[in-house]
Design a protein around this motif. Structure first.
Motif, PDB file in Angstrom:
ATOM      1  N   GLY A  28       0.799  -1.216   0.000  1.00 63.42           N
ATOM      2  CA  GLY A  28       0.000   0.000   0.000  1.00 63.42           C
ATOM      3  C   GLY A  28       0.832   1.266   0.000  1.00 63.42           C
ATOM      4  O   GLY A  28       0.378   2.323  -0.451  1.00 63.42           O
ATOM      5  N   ASP A  29       2.059   1.162   0.493  1.00 60.36           N
ATOM      6  CA  ASP A  29       2.931   2.340   0.531  1.00 60.36           C
ATOM      7  C   ASP A  29       3.474   2.716  -0.847  1.00 60.36           C
ATOM      8  O   ASP A  29       4.094   3.776  -0.996  1.00 60.36           O
ATOM      9  N   LEU A  30       3.244   1.873  -1.842  1.00 54.24           N
ATOM     10  CA  LEU A  30       3.708   2.193  -3.196  1.00 54.24           C
ATOM     11  C   LEU A  30       3.070   3.467  -3.727  1.00 54.24           C
ATOM     12  O   LEU A  30       3.643   4.128  -4.606  1.00 54.24           O
ATOM     13  N   ALA A  89      -1.117  -9.706  -6.692  1.00 51.92           N
ATOM     14  CA  ALA A  89      -1.110  -9.474  -5.242  1.00 51.92           C
ATOM     15  C   ALA A  89      -2.479  -9.026  -4.722  1.00 51.92           C
ATOM     16  O   ALA A  89      -2.650  -8.827  -3.519  1.00 51.92           O
ATOM     17  N   GLY A  90      -3.449  -8.868  -5.632  1.00 56.97           N
ATOM     18  CA  GLY A  90      -4.786  -8.461  -5.227  1.00 56.97           C
ATOM     19  C   GLY A  90      -4.902  -6.995  -4.866  1.00 56.97           C
ATOM     20  O   GLY A  90      -5.807  -6.603  -4.121  1.00 56.97           O
ATOM     21  N   ILE A  91      -4.027  -6.150  -5.382  1.00 55.22           N
ATOM     22  CA  ILE A  91      -4.017  -4.718  -5.069  1.00 55.22           C
ATOM     23  C   ILE A  91      -4.605  -3.947  -6.251  1.00 55.22           C
ATOM     24  O   ILE A  91      -4.116  -4.050  -7.375  1.00 55.22           O
ATOM     25  N   PHE A 120       8.784  -6.170   0.474  1.00 54.17           N
ATOM     26  CA  PHE A 120       7.571  -6.970   0.706  1.00 54.17           C
ATOM     27  C   PHE A 120       7.279  -7.779  -0.545  1.00 54.17           C
ATOM     28  O   PHE A 120       7.891  -7.567  -1.604  1.00 54.17           O
ATOM     29  N   GLY A 121       6.322  -8.660  -0.454  1.00 53.52           N
ATOM     30  CA  GLY A 121       5.742  -9.284  -1.643  1.00 53.52           C
ATOM     31  C   GLY A 121       6.397 -10.566  -2.101  1.00 53.52           C
ATOM     32  O   GLY A 121       7.599 -10.765  -1.953  1.00 53.52           O
ATOM     33  N   GLU A 122       5.563 -11.424  -2.678  1.00 46.13           N
ATOM     34  CA  GLU A 122       6.024 -12.675  -3.258  1.00 46.13           C
ATOM     35  C   GLU A 122       6.491 -12.445  -4.696  1.00 46.13           C
ATOM     36  O   GLU A 122       6.170 -11.439  -5.327  1.00 46.13           O
TER      37      GLU A 122
END
Length: 304
Positions: free
Chosen positions: A186-188, A215-217, A265-267
């Protein structure tokens, strides 16, 4: 067997067949187009076989006959072997040149930092590395071996799987602190996205849109930010703190290990394309290719 007679005529025919042009062949061989034509016609008379159909119009005035098309691969393989033999003699039995074509970012971030290990293992070889980024013609440009990124199929080349990338966000450690520290996806929204446009012609190549969707964002504008058409420059922009990039395993491993980059973060997002070692099928038994190929595969195993 002894070397065949009419070697100059065979060279003229091979060059003309490759370019489908006496003019281009003459330029390569540093003779006149008339000389190339005379050599080819003399070869046809000696062999009693037609090598070209000649037309007066169209994009190519030379068209290979079936006999010429059938013989050409063996002839080109023979010239490759002759070139290898000459290279060995020129090196006085001690040094052998190996010409390698490699994508520029892969050379910069993966291959070149390891080259010294190859030189220590095989000191008799001198590497000549082409990082132009284009798909070179292995026959016309006398390339021994290459590394290509793609699906693993290229006409006339044997491909051996080397490495596959995962794609994941990377940034400078400096972005982990400050006014808007990166702690989650979310900080992106507070930072520029750095886009690698070097594969924009390939519609399935992973992008920020694909990563965010995976990532579902859905609340981040995935098109904004900095667009760069060179993968190594994308990584350098991220190191400089210009935003967050999608890193590729093979290209960012060293920078992650040395803390120039971090994974906030993140896969990882996976992709079907991979890096392959490629060479002409008929050259697979060449000692230089075998040794360089085995070294590459050993280096790749260290990354797994």
């Amino acid at each position: 067997m002894r070397a065949p007679r009419h070697l100059n005529a065979l060279r003229a025919f091979e060059a003309a067949a490759r370019h489908l042009s006496y003019v281009a062949a003459a330029d390569e061989l540093n003779v006149t187009p008339a000389a190339v034509g005379q050599l080819v016609r003399g070869l046809e008379e000696t062999l009693d076989v037609e090598l070209f159909h000649r037309s007066q119009a169209g994009p190519s005035r030379l068209v290979l006959t079936e006999a010429a098309r059938t013989a050409l691969p063996d002839l080109q393989a023979g010239f490759d072997r002759l070139s290898t033999a000459v290279e060995r003699m020129r090196a006085e039995g001690s040094r052998i040149a190996v010409t390698v074509t490699v994508p520029p970012a892969f050379a910069d971030k993966w291959l070149l930092p390891r080259v010294e290990r190859f030189r220590a293992l095989c000191p008799q070889y001198d590497l000549r590395i082409d990082t132009s980024g284009r798909l070179v013609d292995f026959t016309a440009e006398r390339i021994d071996v290459g590394i290509r990124y793609g699906g693993g199929r290229w006409p006339g080349l044997e491909a051996t799987f080397l490495l596959r990338d995962a794609f994941f966000p990377v940034c400078s450690p400096a972005l982990l602190t400050g006014e808007h520290p990166i702690k989650s996806a979310g900080d992106l929204k507070h930072h520029a996205l750095i886009h690698d446009m070097s594969m924009s012609f390939e519609s399935t190549f992973p992008t920020w849109r694909a990563w965010l969707q995976n990532a579902g964002i859905t609340d981040i504008d995935c098109e904004r930010g900095l667009q760069i058409n060179d993968s190594a420059a994308v990584i350098q922009a991220a190191i400089a703190g210009n935003g967050v990039a999608l890193g590729r395993t093979t290209l960012v491993a060293r920078d992650l290990a040395e803390r120039r980059l971090v994974r906030p973060f993140g896969e990882g997002l996976h992709y079907d394309f991979a890096y392959y070692i490629v060479h002409k099928r008929e050259n697979g038994a060449e000692p230089t290719i075998i040794e360089f190929k085995e070294w590459l595969l050993t280096e790749a195993d260290l990354d797994r």
